[in-house]
Design a protein around this motif. Structure first.
Motif, PDB file in Angstrom:
ATOM      1  N   VAL A   1     -16.514 -52.000 -32.102  1.00 54.88           N
ATOM      2  CA  VAL A   1     -17.151 -53.276 -32.408  1.00 54.88           C
ATOM      3  C   VAL A   1     -16.494 -53.849 -33.653  1.00 54.88           C
ATOM      4  O   VAL A   1     -16.400 -53.165 -34.675  1.00 54.88           O
ATOM      5  CB  VAL A   1     -18.662 -53.095 -32.663  1.00 54.88           C
ATOM      6  CG1 VAL A   1     -19.305 -54.440 -33.008  1.00 54.88           C
ATOM      7  CG2 VAL A   1     -19.343 -52.473 -31.461  1.00 54.88           C
TER       8      VAL A   1
ATOM      9  N   LEU B   1     -23.285 -52.988 -33.566  1.00 54.77           N
ATOM     10  CA  LEU B   1     -23.197 -51.681 -32.918  1.00 54.77           C
ATOM     11  C   LEU B   1     -24.574 -51.212 -32.461  1.00 54.77           C
ATOM     12  O   LEU B   1     -24.732 -50.721 -31.332  1.00 54.77           O
ATOM     13  CB  LEU B   1     -22.589 -50.661 -33.876  1.00 54.77           C
ATOM     14  CG  LEU B   1     -22.483 -49.229 -33.344  1.00 54.77           C
ATOM     15  CD1 LEU B   1     -21.574 -49.170 -32.122  1.00 54.77           C
ATOM     16  CD2 LEU B   1     -21.974 -48.289 -34.439  1.00 54.77           C
TER      17      LEU B   1
ATOM     18  N   LEU C   1     -25.533 -53.177 -29.449  1.00 56.62           N
ATOM     19  CA  LEU C   1     -24.777 -52.724 -28.288  1.00 56.62           C
ATOM     20  C   LEU C   1     -25.382 -51.452 -27.709  1.00 56.62           C
ATOM     21  O   LEU C   1     -25.549 -51.321 -26.488  1.00 56.62           O
ATOM     22  CB  LEU C   1     -23.318 -52.481 -28.689  1.00 56.62           C
ATOM     23  CG  LEU C   1     -22.406 -51.866 -27.626  1.00 56.62           C
ATOM     24  CD1 LEU C   1     -22.160 -52.863 -26.508  1.00 56.62           C
ATOM     25  CD2 LEU C   1     -21.077 -51.439 -28.256  1.00 56.62           C
TER      26      LEU C   1
ATOM     27  N   VAL D   1     -16.444 -56.846 -28.900  1.00 48.78           N
ATOM     28  CA  VAL D   1     -16.481 -55.455 -28.445  1.00 48.78           C
ATOM     29  C   VAL D   1     -15.287 -55.217 -27.541  1.00 48.78           C
ATOM     30  O   VAL D   1     -15.066 -55.972 -26.583  1.00 48.78           O
ATOM     31  CB  VAL D   1     -17.787 -55.140 -27.688  1.00 48.78           C
ATOM     32  CG1 VAL D   1     -17.788 -53.688 -27.229  1.00 48.78           C
ATOM     33  CG2 VAL D   1     -19.006 -55.434 -28.564  1.00 48.78           C
TER      34      VAL D   1
END
Length: 234
Positions: free
Chosen positions: A55, A224, A227, A75
């Protein structure tokens, strides 16, 4: 460099560093503060090791007041294995991607890492600068493999960061906060070392790390986490 041509082996990566190194311009002015030169971006990356993803975050600040102007994340798949001295090959595809997503073009990019303070004088900041043509600075938290004496305690004090093999000055250990451990500043591309130090001090007006790095690190961590949770970072 197109992703299809990105080095995939250590030998190829080292050869690419040797090819690009002569293109680094270790001189030039710092940001002028003029309307077209006052935007400074910080970039940082974080890894999702389980899914082999990286990321990248970019945060653009206005040099006048250090207000956040824009944020972006990207990403990508990790593009290269972990090899000390070759970390740029893992991170640069995602960093290039996130910079392309910005609608405000920065005149300077500050990297959480090294520029000329690198065994082959081509750390992430220098590599990024050569590929993009942008003015770049490396500001690292540790001195990597280089030597330095402790700078004076007052803010703004510095000491040379030198290559033990050659004695060459490759950067400076800079005290951004009085009595707090230094950061390690090196030229990336299109800026001189004194100007890189001055810019770092201007960006680190309250904390040890430049505001560019602090904001990019925070955004990177949030992206992150988002994600990994399957949600948006913003």
């Amino acid at each position: 460099m197109p992703v299809a041509d990105w080095p995939t082996t250590e030998t190829e990566a080292i050869a690419e560093q040797e090819r690009l190194r002569p293109l680094v311009q270790p001189y030039g002015p710092g940001p002028s503060g003029a309307q077209d030169d006052r935007l400074i971006a910080g970039v940082d990356v974080a890894y999702d090791d389980e899914r082999d993803l990286v990321v990248a975050a970019a945060v653009v600040l206005d040099l006048d007041g250090l207000a956040v102007v824009e944020e972006a994340t990207a990403v990508d798949r990790v593009a290269f294995p972990y090899v000390p001295g070759l970390l740029a090959f893992r991170e640069l595809p995602a960093v290039l991607d996130v910079l392309e997503r910005l609608t405000h073009a920065p005149g300077t990019v500050v990297c959480d890492g090294y520029g000329l303070a690198h065994p082959r004088r081509l750390g992430l900041a220098s590599h990024l600068g050569v590929l993009t043509g942008l003015r770049t600075i490396g500001v690292a938290k540790t001195p990597f493999t280089f030597d330095h004496r402790e700078p004076g305690a007052p803010r703004g004090s510095w000491a040379p960061l030198t290559d033990p093999a050659t004695g060459e000055e490759v950067g400076r250990a800079v005290r951004t906060r009085a009595g707090v451990k230094p950061v390690f500043v090196s030229v990336g591309h299109r800026i001189g070392l004194t100007e890189a130090v001055d810019t770092t001090l201007a960006l680190a007006d309250r904390y040890r790390l430049p505001e560019t790095t602090r904001h990019a690190d925070s955004l990177c961590r949030r992206a992150l986490a988002a994600l990994q949770k399957g949600t948006s970072a913003n």
